[in-house]
Design a protein around this motif. Sequence first.
Motif, PDB file in Angstrom:
ATOM      1  N   ASN A 175      63.060  -0.298 120.948  1.00  0.00           N
ATOM      2  CA  ASN A 175      63.915  -1.261 120.273  1.00  0.00           C
ATOM      3  C   ASN A 175      64.814  -0.587 119.249  1.00  0.00           C
ATOM      4  O   ASN A 175      65.939  -0.996 119.035  1.00  0.00           O
ATOM      5  CB  ASN A 175      63.074  -2.344 119.598  1.00  0.00           C
ATOM      6  CG  ASN A 175      62.345  -3.188 120.626  1.00  0.00           C
ATOM      7  OD1 ASN A 175      62.791  -3.290 121.757  1.00  0.00           O
ATOM      8  ND2 ASN A 175      61.233  -3.782 120.244  1.00  0.00           N
ATOM      9  N   GLU A 176      64.307   0.413 118.578  1.00  0.00           N
ATOM     10  CA  GLU A 176      65.112   1.107 117.593  1.00  0.00           C
ATOM     11  C   GLU A 176      64.649   2.552 117.498  1.00  0.00           C
ATOM     12  O   GLU A 176      63.519   2.886 117.841  1.00  0.00           O
ATOM     13  CB  GLU A 176      65.025   0.442 116.227  1.00  0.00           C
ATOM     14  CG  GLU A 176      63.625   0.408 115.640  1.00  0.00           C
ATOM     15  CD  GLU A 176      63.584  -0.336 114.326  1.00  0.00           C
ATOM     16  OE1 GLU A 176      63.335   0.322 113.322  1.00  0.00           O
ATOM     17  OE2 GLU A 176      63.802  -1.558 114.326  1.00  0.00           O
ATOM     18  N   VAL A 177      65.538   3.399 117.041  1.00  0.00           N
ATOM     19  CA  VAL A 177      65.235   4.813 116.877  1.00  0.00           C
ATOM     20  C   VAL A 177      65.559   5.194 115.450  1.00  0.00           C
ATOM     21  O   VAL A 177      66.620   4.830 114.929  1.00  0.00           O
ATOM     22  CB  VAL A 177      66.066   5.682 117.861  1.00  0.00           C
ATOM     23  CG1 VAL A 177      65.824   7.150 117.623  1.00  0.00           C
ATOM     24  CG2 VAL A 177      65.736   5.304 119.289  1.00  0.00           C
ATOM     25  N   GLU A 178      64.664   5.916 114.799  1.00  0.00           N
ATOM     26  CA  GLU A 178      64.879   6.348 113.428  1.00  0.00           C
ATOM     27  C   GLU A 178      64.988   7.860 113.409  1.00  0.00           C
ATOM     28  O   GLU A 178      64.121   8.568 113.908  1.00  0.00           O
ATOM     29  CB  GLU A 178      63.707   5.901 112.552  1.00  0.00           C
ATOM     30  CG  GLU A 178      63.855   6.258 111.112  1.00  0.00           C
ATOM     31  CD  GLU A 178      62.691   5.758 110.271  1.00  0.00           C
ATOM     32  OE1 GLU A 178      62.403   6.376 109.245  1.00  0.00           O
ATOM     33  OE2 GLU A 178      62.066   4.760 110.667  1.00  0.00           O
ATOM     34  N   LEU A 179      66.066   8.371 112.830  1.00  0.00           N
ATOM     35  CA  LEU A 179      66.272   9.805 112.714  1.00  0.00           C
ATOM     36  C   LEU A 179      65.935  10.235 111.300  1.00  0.00           C
ATOM     37  O   LEU A 179      66.375   9.627 110.329  1.00  0.00           O
ATOM     38  CB  LEU A 179      67.727  10.177 113.028  1.00  0.00           C
ATOM     39  CG  LEU A 179      68.204   9.853 114.435  1.00  0.00           C
ATOM     40  CD1 LEU A 179      69.686  10.151 114.571  1.00  0.00           C
ATOM     41  CD2 LEU A 179      67.419  10.639 115.450  1.00  0.00           C
ATOM     42  N   VAL A 180      65.143  11.288 111.199  1.00  0.00           N
ATOM     43  CA  VAL A 180      64.751  11.812 109.899  1.00  0.00           C
ATOM     44  C   VAL A 180      65.225  13.250 109.811  1.00  0.00           C
ATOM     45  O   VAL A 180      64.933  14.053 110.702  1.00  0.00           O
ATOM     46  CB  VAL A 180      63.216  11.738 109.716  1.00  0.00           C
ATOM     47  CG1 VAL A 180      62.804  12.320 108.386  1.00  0.00           C
ATOM     48  CG2 VAL A 180      62.745  10.310 109.864  1.00  0.00           C
TER      49      VAL A 180
END
Length: 183
Positions: free
Chosen positions: A112-117
Amino acid sequence: MKKQTQLKWLFVTVFLLFSFAKINAQNGSVTGKVVDENNFYLPGANVVLEALKKGAVTDFDGKFSIVSVPAGTYKLKVTYLGYEDSEVDVTIEVGQTADVIVQLSPKKLNLNEVELVGYGNGQSKALNAQKNNMNVTNVVSTDQIGKFPDANIGDAVKRIPGITMQVDQGKPETLLYGVCPLN
């Protein structure tokens, strides 16, 4: 008298052996292997005849065997982490071995969503230096050393591979080879 007792025991033993042989002759078995879509073996897959609550785990070559299965038709359920579950109908005949090949397909993941760190500046430099170095090295940034749960720098540095620690009067002394500070 002794001879009659021995004959009775012999008769009972032979009778029991034939009884067990007849009971086992009414069963069959299931063997087979579990593969993926490229026909690579899947070791450690769970294979279960759910109606009988009998099962097996595939070996290194993806093979399994379930013995002493009563004659009939059963659903064989195969599960493997990261792959879709599969159910196959298996018919067991008296005294026969059913051979099955089960092919599993990978599960499709919907995100559903992707988080980049991103890494901090010091960590980025350390990882880049380690990646691009011609030799085998371990680079740790000062940011990362600050995250170690140690009371002093000597205890923190001993966690790094390639560092030799010597303890002198209870205090660590570090022998560093090829140390280059990264800011």
